[in-house]
Design a protein around this motif. Structure first.
Motif, PDB file in Angstrom:
ATOM      1  N   GLY A  99      66.033  29.132  30.409  1.00 13.79           N
ATOM      2  CA  GLY A  99      67.400  29.374  29.782  1.00 13.79           C
ATOM      3  C   GLY A  99      67.928  28.189  29.272  1.00 13.79           C
ATOM      4  N   HIS A 100      69.164  28.116  28.798  1.00 13.89           N
ATOM      5  CA  HIS A 100      69.604  26.948  28.352  1.00 13.89           C
ATOM      6  C   HIS A 100      70.415  26.083  29.460  1.00 13.89           C
ATOM      7  N   PRO A 101      70.142  24.938  29.501  1.00 12.10           N
ATOM      8  CA  PRO A 101      70.294  23.959  30.699  1.00 12.10           C
ATOM      9  C   PRO A 101      71.964  23.943  30.656  1.00 12.10           C
ATOM     10  N   GLU A 102      72.535  23.535  31.984  1.00  6.84           N
ATOM     11  CA  GLU A 102      73.962  23.375  32.044  1.00  6.84           C
ATOM     12  C   GLU A 102      74.412  21.977  31.557  1.00  6.84           C
ATOM     13  N   PRO A 103      75.406  22.176  30.692  1.00  9.18           N
ATOM     14  CA  PRO A 103      75.993  20.886  29.820  1.00  9.18           C
ATOM     15  C   PRO A 103      76.771  20.137  30.504  1.00  9.18           C
ATOM     16  N   ARG A 104      77.205  20.663  31.797  1.00 10.03           N
ATOM     17  CA  ARG A 104      78.039  19.796  32.531  1.00 10.03           C
ATOM     18  C   ARG A 104      77.558  18.322  33.133  1.00 10.03           C
ATOM     19  N   SER A 105      78.475  17.397  33.274  1.00  6.52           N
ATOM     20  CA  SER A 105      77.995  16.145  33.868  1.00  6.52           C
ATOM     21  C   SER A 105      78.283  16.090  35.341  1.00  6.52           C
ATOM     22  N   GLY A 106      77.897  15.128  35.747  1.00  3.87           N
ATOM     23  CA  GLY A 106      78.146  14.893  37.260  1.00  3.87           C
ATOM     24  C   GLY A 106      77.106  15.498  38.278  1.00  3.87           C
ATOM     25  N   ARG A 107      76.363  16.417  37.688  1.00  2.00           N
ATOM     26  CA  ARG A 107      75.158  17.220  38.621  1.00  2.00           C
ATOM     27  C   ARG A 107      74.063  15.776  38.973  1.00  2.00           C
ATOM     28  N   GLY A 108      73.317  15.970  39.864  1.00  2.00           N
ATOM     29  CA  GLY A 108      72.552  15.018  40.522  1.00  2.00           C
ATOM     30  C   GLY A 108      70.932  15.256  39.876  1.00  2.00           C
ATOM     31  N   ALA A 109      70.928  16.506  39.037  1.00  2.32           N
ATOM     32  CA  ALA A 109      69.828  16.820  38.410  1.00  2.32           C
ATOM     33  C   ALA A 109      70.232  17.758  37.342  1.00  2.32           C
ATOM     34  N   SER A 110      68.774  17.915  36.517  1.00  5.86           N
ATOM     35  CA  SER A 110      69.003  18.758  35.571  1.00  5.86           C
ATOM     36  C   SER A 110      68.919  20.239  35.884  1.00  5.86           C
ATOM     37  N   VAL A 111      69.724  21.287  35.563  1.00  6.39           N
ATOM     38  CA  VAL A 111      69.610  22.646  36.094  1.00  6.39           C
ATOM     39  C   VAL A 111      69.559  23.510  34.644  1.00  6.39           C
ATOM     40  N   ARG A 112      68.432  24.382  34.926  1.00  5.38           N
ATOM     41  CA  ARG A 112      68.346  25.444  33.803  1.00  5.38           C
ATOM     42  C   ARG A 112      68.062  26.727  34.567  1.00  5.38           C
ATOM     43  N   PRO A 113      68.374  27.991  34.233  1.00  2.74           N
ATOM     44  CA  PRO A 113      67.975  29.154  34.738  1.00  2.74           C
ATOM     45  C   PRO A 113      66.505  29.555  34.388  1.00  2.74           C
ATOM     46  N   ALA A 114      65.833  30.064  35.121  1.00  5.87           N
ATOM     47  CA  ALA A 114      64.255  30.378  34.778  1.00  5.87           C
ATOM     48  C   ALA A 114      63.858  31.610  35.322  1.00  5.87           C
ATOM     49  N   ILE A 115      63.071  32.291  34.711  1.00  6.50           N
ATOM     50  CA  ILE A 115      62.272  33.599  34.969  1.00  6.50           C
ATOM     51  C   ILE A 115      60.945  33.510  34.829  1.00  6.50           C
ATOM     52  N   TYR A 116      60.169  33.752  35.649  1.00  8.21           N
ATOM     53  CA  TYR A 116      58.674  33.799  35.758  1.00  8.21           C
ATOM     54  C   TYR A 116      58.131  35.084  35.906  1.00  8.21           C
ATOM     55  N   ALA A 117      57.374  35.813  35.068  1.00  7.29           N
ATOM     56  CA  ALA A 117      56.561  36.910  35.268  1.00  7.29           C
ATOM     57  C   ALA A 117      55.085  36.722  35.293  1.00  7.29           C
ATOM     58  N   GLN A 118      54.450  36.841  36.405  1.00  5.34           N
ATOM     59  CA  GLN A 118      53.004  36.567  36.396  1.00  5.34           C
ATOM     60  C   GLN A 118      52.357  37.706  35.844  1.00  5.34           C
ATOM     61  N   VAL A 119      51.003  37.423  34.979  1.00  8.23           N
ATOM     62  CA  VAL A 119      50.314  38.463  34.554  1.00  8.23           C
ATOM     63  C   VAL A 119      49.367  38.599  35.188  1.00  8.23           C
ATOM     64  N   PHE A 120      48.716  39.800  36.071  1.00 13.08           N
ATOM     65  CA  PHE A 120      47.627  39.876  36.888  1.00 13.08           C
ATOM     66  C   PHE A 120      46.604  40.484  36.180  1.00 13.08           C
ATOM     67  N   SER A 121      46.643  41.135  35.281  1.00 12.09           N
ATOM     68  CA  SER A 121      45.665  41.838  34.674  1.00 12.09           C
ATOM     69  C   SER A 121      45.736  41.922  33.109  1.00 12.09           C
ATOM     70  N   GLY A 122      44.821  42.154  32.084  1.00 13.02           N
ATOM     71  CA  GLY A 122      44.882  42.336  30.846  1.00 13.02           C
ATOM     72  C   GLY A 122      45.078  40.945  29.907  1.00 13.02           C
ATOM     73  N   ASN A 123      45.464  41.271  28.726  1.00 13.59           N
ATOM     74  CA  ASN A 123      45.335  40.172  27.624  1.00 13.59           C
ATOM     75  C   ASN A 123      46.851  39.825  27.748  1.00 13.59           C
ATOM     76  N   ALA A 124      47.306  38.587  28.239  1.00  9.97           N
ATOM     77  CA  ALA A 124      48.696  37.995  28.207  1.00  9.97           C
ATOM     78  C   ALA A 124      49.073  37.597  26.751  1.00  9.97           C
ATOM     79  N   PRO A 125      48.331  36.821  25.738  1.00 11.44           N
ATOM     80  CA  PRO A 125      48.387  36.672  24.562  1.00 11.44           C
ATOM     81  C   PRO A 125      48.957  38.110  23.691  1.00 11.44           C
ATOM     82  N   GLN A 126      48.059  38.957  23.753  1.00  8.90           N
ATOM     83  CA  GLN A 126      48.349  40.077  23.343  1.00  8.90           C
ATOM     84  C   GLN A 126      49.607  41.088  23.697  1.00  8.90           C
TER      85      GLN A 126
END
Length: 229
Positions: A99-126
């Motif tokens: 996702g889009h990173p937080e634009p706010r300043s003052g954080r000690g790190a870059s922050v952005r939402p992330a979603i991961y979906a593992q593909v267990f079988s089949g053709n991922a590009p397809q």
């Protein structure tokens, strides 16, 4: 058809990726690796990493206007076996949405939402094609990582471009000086955890200040914008 993990309630949980980045000179890499071995265990604590990452964009562009901001890039992260990188059977595929990173300043790190979906079988590009996405760009990341305090993943890697689409054997270093990219990444499982994780990352970077300067990347460089021509 590709298949992935099923989650309670039918939705994939959103994590918040908190990170710091730095560029490490080739000459300092052995010293940093020794430091990491001392902090995280020993030389056996290092995990080899070889990723082929493909970015994908929508096949149909949203017309120019406010709705175009809703278009997002997806990433197909293919984790290869370093001992047998050409084996598709030993590779694991994950579809990533950053996702889009937080634009706010003052954080000690870059922050952005992330979603991961593992593909267990089949053709991922397809599968991505069926979702309405097409190839945009690709690169290979090769290196190693350590896990510190069972929370912080410290990745030391080099980035390679491919001179031939899809052929990892054609990989060439992006940086002629052969520098390394250092990332420290931790996932906050909720927004409430983000401030504390950022504080810990800010404290952690002092452990490596003799070798590499770890910084908060400007949010503009982490934007998940579609590079329409």
């Amino acid at each position: 058809m590709a298949t992935g993990k099923k989650y309670a309630g039918g939705s994939i949980p959103t994590h918040y990726e908190c990170s710091l980045h730095g560029v490490l000179a080739k000459a300092h890499e052995p010293q940093l690796r020794t430091r990491l071995s001392a902090l995280c265990g020993d030389t056996e604590a290092a995990h080899h990493e070889l990723h082929h990452e493909v970015t994908c964009i929508p096949c149909i562009e949203t017309p120019v206007g406010p709705l175009r901001r809703e278009d997002h890039m997806l990433r197909l992260r293919i984790e290869l076996d370093p001992n047998d990188p050409l084996s598709s059977e030993k590779a694991s595929n994950t579809i990533c949405f950053m996702g889009h990173p937080e634009p706010r300043s003052g954080r000690g790190a870059s922050v952005r939402p992330a979603i991961y979906a593992q593909v267990f079988s089949g053709n991922a590009p397809q599968f991505l094609s069926l979702l309405g996405y097409k190839f945009n760009s690709e690169f290979v990341r090769k290196g190693y990582w350590f896990l510190y305090r069972n929370t912080f993943k410290i990745i030391v890697s080099q980035i390679y471009s491919l001179t031939e689409d899809g052929n990892i054997q054609s990989a060439q270093p992006v940086d002629p000086s052969e520098s390394w990219v250092v990332q420290i990444v931790a996932d906050a499982m909720s927004q409430e955890q983000v401030p504390r994780v950022c504080e810990q990352l800010d404290e952690l970077k002092s452990l490596f200040e003799d070798y590499v300067e770890l910084v908060v990347v400007d949010h503009a460089f982490l934007e998940n914008r579609i590079p329409y021509n």
